[in-house]
Motif scaffolding. Sequence first.
Motif, PDB file in Angstrom:
ATOM      1  N   SER A 292       0.855  -1.176   0.000  1.00  0.00           N
ATOM      2  CA  SER A 292       0.000   0.000   0.000  1.00  0.00           C
ATOM      3  C   SER A 292       0.896   1.231   0.000  1.00  0.00           C
ATOM      4  CB  SER A 292      -0.939  -0.053   1.188  1.00  0.00           C
ATOM      5  OG  SER A 292      -0.811   1.033   2.030  1.00  0.00           O
ATOM      6  N   GLY A 293       2.072   1.066   0.500  1.00  0.00           N
ATOM      7  CA  GLY A 293       3.201   1.966   0.321  1.00  0.00           C
ATOM      8  C   GLY A 293       4.253   1.072  -0.306  1.00  0.00           C
ATOM      9  N   ARG A 294       5.496   1.273   0.045  1.00  0.00           N
ATOM     10  CA  ARG A 294       6.548   0.349  -0.384  1.00  0.00           C
ATOM     11  C   ARG A 294       7.103  -0.311   0.851  1.00  0.00           C
ATOM     12  NH1 ARG A 294      10.937   2.625  -2.254  1.00  0.00           N
ATOM     13  NH2 ARG A 294      10.393   4.647  -1.431  1.00  0.00           N
ATOM     14  N   LEU A 295       7.274  -1.620   0.808  1.00  0.00           N
ATOM     15  CA  LEU A 295       7.913  -2.333   1.904  1.00  0.00           C
ATOM     16  C   LEU A 295       9.418  -2.226   1.741  1.00  0.00           C
ATOM     17  CD1 LEU A 295       5.801  -5.616   2.015  1.00  0.00           C
ATOM     18  CD2 LEU A 295       5.640  -3.633   3.542  1.00  0.00           C
ATOM     19  N   VAL A 296      10.116  -1.942   2.828  1.00  0.00           N
ATOM     20  CA  VAL A 296      11.574  -1.874   2.823  1.00  0.00           C
ATOM     21  C   VAL A 296      12.076  -2.931   3.803  1.00  0.00           C
ATOM     22  CG1 VAL A 296      13.609  -0.440   3.227  1.00  0.00           C
ATOM     23  CG2 VAL A 296      11.508   0.599   2.349  1.00  0.00           C
ATOM     24  N   PHE A 297      12.862  -3.869   3.284  1.00  0.00           N
ATOM     25  CA  PHE A 297      13.425  -4.941   4.096  1.00  0.00           C
ATOM     26  C   PHE A 297      14.896  -4.635   4.319  1.00  0.00           C
ATOM     27  CE2 PHE A 297       9.847  -6.576   1.756  1.00  0.00           C
ATOM     28  CZ  PHE A 297       9.151  -7.319   2.704  1.00  0.00           C
ATOM     29  N   VAL A 298      15.252  -4.294   5.550  1.00  0.00           N
ATOM     30  CA  VAL A 298      16.624  -3.913   5.876  1.00  0.00           C
ATOM     31  C   VAL A 298      17.352  -5.136   6.439  1.00  0.00           C
ATOM     32  CG1 VAL A 298      18.100  -2.349   7.194  1.00  0.00           C
ATOM     33  CG2 VAL A 298      15.866  -1.561   6.388  1.00  0.00           C
ATOM     34  N   SER A 299      18.464  -5.495   5.789  1.00  0.00           N
ATOM     35  CA  SER A 299      19.277  -6.617   6.263  1.00  0.00           C
ATOM     36  C   SER A 299      19.810  -6.338   7.657  1.00  0.00           C
ATOM     37  CB  SER A 299      20.466  -6.844   5.321  1.00  0.00           C
ATOM     38  OG  SER A 299      20.023  -7.306   4.071  1.00  0.00           O
ATOM     39  N   GLY A 300      20.258  -7.383   8.317  1.00  0.00           N
ATOM     40  CA  GLY A 300      20.792  -7.236   9.661  1.00  0.00           C
ATOM     41  C   GLY A 300      21.914  -6.208   9.697  1.00  0.00           C
TER      42      GLY A 300
END
Length: 138
Positions: free
Chosen positions: A27-35
């Motif tokens: 619905s927005g943008r998902l941001v997946f931040v690595s460890g």
Amino acid sequence: MPKQEVRSADLAVPNGHFSQAVTASASGRLVFVSGMTARTGTGEVEGPGDITAQTHQVCRNLKAAVETAGGTLDDIVRVDVYVRNMEDFAAIHAVRRQYFTGVPPASTLVEVSKFVNKDYLIEINAIAVVQDGAGEGT
């Protein structure tokens, strides 16, 4: 829209097969931040033996990654926290309160026996939801 890699000039080049962060439509943008660990932008470990200094560096790294994707720390909805010593819980959360000043993200914290670098005391990954029209990363 396929996922896209996000690279921040403020972070060291990953030393494995992973992105600093990844975006995907939602619905927005998902941001997946690595460890994120206590590595500075030059690749040095901040504060060996000091959980407070390392937690500050980890939070600065999370901030750099999510801001490069066009968001803020307030856009982070979930974090997973890995620590070498569960006894550091209070110190870690004291630092987190300084960075996550609004509604705090959902969180899991677990103790682990080892990290890829013997000097690491903490690692945090994150998921953020960034509104459409925000920055696209670099």
